[in-house]
Write a protein that holds these residues in place. Structure first.
Motif, PDB file in Angstrom:
ATOM      1  N   VAL A 178       0.863  -1.184   0.000  1.00  0.00           N
ATOM      2  CA  VAL A 178       0.000   0.000   0.000  1.00  0.00           C
ATOM      3  C   VAL A 178       0.894   1.227   0.000  1.00  0.00           C
ATOM      4  N   GLN A 179       0.510   2.219  -0.838  1.00  0.00           N
ATOM      5  CA  GLN A 179       1.298   3.457  -0.863  1.00  0.00           C
ATOM      6  C   GLN A 179       1.291   4.152   0.476  1.00  0.00           C
ATOM      7  N   VAL A 180       0.169   4.016   1.194  1.00  0.00           N
ATOM      8  CA  VAL A 180       0.025   4.765   2.441  1.00  0.00           C
ATOM      9  C   VAL A 180       0.198   3.812   3.613  1.00  0.00           C
ATOM     10  N   LEU A 203       0.295   5.067   7.267  1.00  0.00           N
ATOM     11  CA  LEU A 203      -0.991   5.552   7.764  1.00  0.00           C
ATOM     12  C   LEU A 203      -1.933   4.379   8.014  1.00  0.00           C
ATOM     13  N   TYR A 204      -1.830   3.362   7.157  1.00  0.00           N
ATOM     14  CA  TYR A 204      -2.655   2.159   7.312  1.00  0.00           C
ATOM     15  C   TYR A 204      -2.398   1.511   8.667  1.00  0.00           C
ATOM     16  N   VAL A 229      -1.481   2.952  11.388  1.00  0.00           N
ATOM     17  CA  VAL A 229      -2.128   3.761  12.424  1.00  0.00           C
ATOM     18  C   VAL A 229      -3.632   3.511  12.433  1.00  0.00           C
ATOM     19  N   GLY A 230      -4.225   3.449  11.239  1.00  0.00           N
ATOM     20  CA  GLY A 230      -5.670   3.264  11.151  1.00  0.00           C
ATOM     21  C   GLY A 230      -6.115   1.946  11.735  1.00  0.00           C
ATOM     22  N   GLY A 287      -6.320   1.851  15.411  1.00  0.00           N
ATOM     23  CA  GLY A 287      -7.551   2.415  15.953  1.00  0.00           C
ATOM     24  C   GLY A 287      -8.613   1.353  16.164  1.00  0.00           C
ATOM     25  N   LEU A 288      -8.642   0.354  15.257  1.00  0.00           N
ATOM     26  CA  LEU A 288      -9.622  -0.727  15.420  1.00  0.00           C
ATOM     27  C   LEU A 288      -9.349  -1.509  16.701  1.00  0.00           C
ATOM     28  N   GLU A 299      -1.158   7.757  20.659  1.00  0.00           N
ATOM     29  CA  GLU A 299      -1.218   7.751  19.211  1.00  0.00           C
ATOM     30  C   GLU A 299      -0.604   9.027  18.642  1.00  0.00           C
ATOM     31  N   SER A 304       8.518   8.555   1.092  1.00  0.00           N
ATOM     32  CA  SER A 304       7.401   7.701   0.686  1.00  0.00           C
ATOM     33  C   SER A 304       6.715   7.176   1.931  1.00  0.00           C
TER      34      SER A 304
END
Lengths: 169, 404
Positions: free
Chosen positions: B132-134, B137-138, B140-141, B144-145, B177, B193
């Protein structure tokens, strides 16, 4: 029908279904959890459009921060988490009518908009480097630097406001 | 490509050829292989969990001057199997007044939120779930779950200790976080990147050399995110029994336990990927399977440090936990981010070599760390002054009494 369309329809049905559950469940924490499901569905829609950054940002901001704060606030402020009263009052049909009229009006407006039947521009190919473009656009004077800075100032004001409210004096 | 160099890609290609040969459509074959990959990665992660139970118990035993499990199998190797059988055959209790659906989803969500991170970790140059490019951030997301799962467990148990644990969780996980996200931007900035594989490829010099302060903040904030000692306030046994999972029995408790262990391994793997060069090592480009070995070794080293911290430090007090985050880690990581950005831009404009770039980043980090340490010293002295003996009254001349 392609596989992508099937996935889209299933996701859309899931979003609408869980959104209905948000407003119809009597339990406030359940409502917040259904909201999480609904927001997650929106993130899936972003993934289907190959907008990875938006999808992940949706999860980080809406599920990771906002929904959790919702649940936290609900748990802190209410002793009984179930609303004992009825969910509707005798005027529910007026609200339904207004909602229907609003929906019809929006649908009519969208139908008259010339861009509506046109084919949408192609989504970026999977794996295209869109994050760099997005980052550059956010700070470029020709693109979104002004809204970006305005949002920053707004958030800063909210931060200072929160500190002022929480200060003991 | 010969089998022994890159077995996973080899098997994947062979399977794809086989499926296509059976007359399957290409899209269906890809979907099937992806599904298979997900199952394999998740299973391997869970199997690691079983090994970790044994490692963890053996290591803690040595730290505490004991031998640890040594009855079941050689060196007690089959102890986790016995533990798992015990967990499975235990009675499954749902407390009265619990919210059944939420109560049962919570342990699943906790495990899934950890396993999801494994989708983006690059194990070898050619071996990763998805690039994944991000990716950053993934991570971190998905974290959250995990927070959400703990809140759900604490709330649905209908137990005040569980609810207290959930409150503490929100205070701790949401706070930590902030420095975690800020410090994750340092490797992103250095690698230009957000994709984890790209970050590994950019690490000709490990990022821990560029930003040792960043690596340290990342490790501290990650340990707080997984809620391990010294940050295990969410399940502090001596205060709130067991926190959010006090009502869970049998395998549902086992899932929380496994999630915590695998999460610790995952943050070790992330630290290795972001700061210790991931799969990089001699010969890893040519022989991808070596990359996985290097990553495993680095992950193991970081995991040992995490265990070392866990069994050495006492639990931190809750106000100290919040002060450490908001008054120390957040300002430090903000300063580090700004300093890294400015130094990197300056080095780029001056057109210096890689080693000059590394040196200036390292110097900036050291200066920042010294300043931060001095500030902490001053703060600590003011908060808790060292008692110095006052001169006794006998040694002092009597003060002249003012005229009345």
């Amino acid at each position: 029908m392609t596989a992508l369309q099937v996935v889209f329809l299933l996701t859309a049905a899931g979003i609408i279904g869980s959104a209905l559950m948000v407003v119809s469940t009597p339990n406030l924490v359940h409502a917040a959890l259904w909201l999480v499901v609904s927001l997650f569905g929106v993130a899936v829609l972003f993934v289907l459009l190959n907008a990875a950054f938006l999808a992940v940002a949706q999860v980080v901001i809406y599920i990771g921060a906002i929904a959790i704060l919702f649940i936290f606030a609900v748990m802190l402020t209410r002793r009984l988490l179930v609303d004992p009263g009825g969910q509707t009052n005798p005027h529910w049909w007026v609200a339904a009518l207004v909602a229907l009229v609003l929906f019809a009006g929006l649908a009519w407006m969208l139908g008259n908009w010339p861009g509506f039947p046109a084919t949408a521009p192609l989504a970026p190919a999977p794996g295209a480097e869109t994050v760099q473009e997005l980052g550059a656009a956010l700070v470029s004077p020709n693109a979104y630097v002004l809204p970006f800075e305005l949002a920053s100032v707004l958030l800063l004001a909210a931060l200072i406001g929160a500190i002022m409210v929480a200060r003991e004096e | 490509m010969p089998f022994w160099r890159d077995p996973v890609s080899f098997i994947a290609q062979w399977l794809e050829g086989l499926l296509l040969g059976w007359g399957l459509a290409e899209g269906a074959a890809t979907a099937l292989l992806t599904l298979l990959g997900v199952v394999v990665v998740a299973t391997i992660a869970l199997l690691f969990g079983i090994i970790l139970v044994w490692t963890e118990r053996k290591v803690v035993a040595r730290f505490q001057d004991r031998i640890g499990p040594n009855r079941v199998g050689p060196y007690g190797l089959f102890q986790p199997v016995a533990d798992i059988i015990k967990l499975i055959i235990k009675e499954d209790i749902t407390p009265l007044g619990a919210d059944r659906v939420v109560y049962n989803i919570a342990p699943l969500l906790a495990t899934v939120s950890v396993l999801l991170i494994w989708a983006v970790i690059p194990f070898a140059p050619t071996l990763f779930g998805t690039d994944v490019q991000v990716g950053v951030l993934y991570v971190v997301g998905v974290g959250g779950l995990g927070t959400l799962a703990i809140i759900m467990a604490g709330w649905s148990s209908n137990n005040k200790f569980a609810l207290l644990g959930a409150f503490r969780t929100v205070a701790q996980l949401v706070s930590y976080e902030v420095p975690l996200v800020l410090v994750l931007l340092v490797p992103v900035l250095l690698a230009r990147s957000m994709g984890l594989n790209a970050i590994v490829q950019q690490q000709e010099v490990w990022f821990v050399v560029y930003a040792p302060v960043g690596a340290l903040i990342f490790l501290i904030a990650s340990i707080a995110e997984i809620g391990r000692t010294p940050f295990d306030l969410l399940e502090a046994e001596s205060e709130i029994v067991a926190g959010f999972h006090v009502e869970y029995t049998g395998m549902k408790f086992g899932l929380f336990y496994a999630a915590e262990l695998i999460h610790a391994l995952t943050i070790s793997a992330l630290t290795a990927t972001l700061f210790l060069g991931g799969w990089r090592g001699p010969g890893a480009e040519a022989v991808p399977v070596l990359g996985a070995v290097y990553l495993l070794i680095k992950t193991g080293l970081v995991y040992f440090v995490v265990m070392w911290i866990r069994y050495t430090f006492p639990r931190i007090r809750i106000d100290h936990m919040l002060e450490l985050c908001w008054k120390f880690l957040v300002p430090l990581s903000l300063a580090l981010l700004v300093v890294t950005a400015v130094v990197d831009r300056a080095v780029l404009d001056a057109g210096l070599s890689t080693w000059a770039r590394v040196g200036s980043h390292l110097l900036a980090n050291v200066v920042l760390f010294v300043i931060a340490a001095q500030l902490v010293r001053v703060y600590a002295r003011r908060a808790r002054p060292i008692p110095v003996a006052e001169p006794g009254p006998i040694a002092r001349a009597p003060e002249p009494t003012p005229a009345e």
